[in-house]
Design an enzyme around this catalytic site. Structure first.
Site, PDB file in Angstrom:
ATOM      1  CB  CYS A 112      -0.923  -0.016   1.213  1.00  0.00           C
ATOM      2  SG  CYS A 112      -2.185   1.281   1.210  1.00  0.00           S
ATOM      3  CB  CYS A 211      -6.977   0.659   7.067  1.00  0.00           C
ATOM      4  SG  CYS A 211      -6.566   0.147   5.386  1.00  0.00           S
TER       5      CYS A 211
END
EC number: 2.8.1.13
Length: 370
Positions: A112, A211
């Site tokens: 990410c 997340c």
């Protein structure tokens, strides 16, 4: 430049005659909020940018957007939202699902950072805002080594919060245009600074490392939603059937709890056989290995070596670095020989190697040979 009680962030930039422009990557958490406040107080022309990654609740989603906007309003700086949902879906969600279905345990955070955050954020800052520098709330440090002509990545002062492990796959281009103002602070100091500024996020609870967990409640829920139940066998290393499972994606190498099988001795996941849809378990020694191969290697701080190299290697985020000898096969693939055999070396996770605080490079752990 405004007077600040905190050390200047990148004084070579701050010393310019005009207000230097910089993008603060805002997640809506206390760390990135504090970065924006410090830079703003030191006279930077700060613009906040938040990446919209997913739908749903959680710091990375709706709540994060709202809190980031509130911080920008409090500081009186512009706020921009970049719709990165398709990018996140392709590079993180699909990547995770495919990895777990293949019997590995992927590390989404480094992926990410490289493909969703730093690269696209720098592109947006340059092409849309005309700004060449970004700052994030990561706990890590960057320095320029004039002898090597390279930017180098280092651990944060706060070892408990150090996030350099997740940044090993960044490029020289990323490091050259990124600032990590919190690298010299502890988490406790960050909260004190946020409280001094009276930031609305000063007392916000710590976010999850991943997340997706905030959105789905657990990794198991996330994987079940995307992969469903795929029953198969749990076997020992001799192939004897000990029980059954509802999906190999529920297991990771080194796991002991939640195996759902009865045994007179502790058993651990030794490997996951995706082709046979099997989870292979054994005693602790069978989940221990003296060496590991690493692929997709990135030498972030130094050139790739031609000879074996003594390093300290970290094979999971929350585990300490251990001594090892790194033997290069090519710039992109290396073998690690551990000074002592290591338990639970997990295919798909990152192996990241250091010299002291200096992060040299890292890559993805391969499956060991059966």
């Amino acid at each position: 430049m405004a007077t600040s009680p905190y050390p200047l962030v990148a004084p070579e930039i701050a010393g310019s005659p005009s207000r230097p422009r910089i993008v603060a990557a805002l997640s809506g958490g206390v760390d990135s909020s504090t970065v924006a406040a410090i830079l703003h107080e030191q006279g930077y022309a700060v613009e906040g940018v938040t990446l919209w990654l997913m739908r749903g609740k959680g710091q990375c989603c709706t709540d994060g957007l709202v809190d980031a906007a509130a911080i920008c309003e409090q500081l009186g700086i512009p706020h921009h939202i970049v719709d990165s949902r398709e990018l996140f879906q392709a590079n993180i969600v699909d990547y995770l699902v495919a990895g777990y279905a293949d019997g590995i345990t992927p590390l989404p955070c480094s992926q990410c950072n490289k493909l969703v955050k730093f690269g696209p954020l720098l592109t947006y800052a340059r092409e849309t805002l005309g700004i060449s520098q970004i700052a994030t709330g990561h706990y890590a440090r960057v320095r320029f080594n004039s002898e090597l002509g390279r930017y180098q990545l280092l651990r944060a002062v706060d070892r408990q919060k150090d996030q350099s492990y997740f940044l090993y796959d960044l490029s020289q281009e990323h490091l050259a245009h990124s600032l990590f103002p919190l690298g010299n602070y502890t988490k406790a100091q960050t909260r004190q600074i946020a409280a001094r500024y009276g930031l609305v996020t000063a007392n916000k609870p710590e976010s999850q490392d991943l997340c997706l967990i905030e959105t789905y409640g657990s990794m198991r829920n996330f994987l079940d939603q995307h992969l469903g139940q795929r029953p198969g066998e749990i076997v020992d290393t001799q192939g004897r059937v000990l029980g059954s499972h509802q999906g190999i994606h529920h297991y990771t190498v080194g796991q002991r709890k939640g195996l759902g099988i009865a045994s007179s001795r502790p058993l651990y996941v030794v490997r996951i056989d995706a082709a046979m849809n099997r989870v292979v378990v054994g005693e602790r020694e069978e989940a221990t290995q003296a060496e590991a191969w690493v692929r997709q290697v990135n030498w972030v701080s130094t050139p790739a070596p031609d000879e074996p190299l003594a390093v300290e290697v970290q094979v999971r985020y929350r585990t300490p670095a251990v001594p090892a000898t790194l033997i290069p096969e090519s710039p992109e693939r290396v073998k690690l020989q551990f000074a002592e055999p290591q338990f639970g070396v997990t295919p798909g996770q990152a192996a990241v190697w250091y010299h002291g605080d200096l992060l040299l490079g890292g890559g993805i752990l391969e499956r060991p040979s059966p």
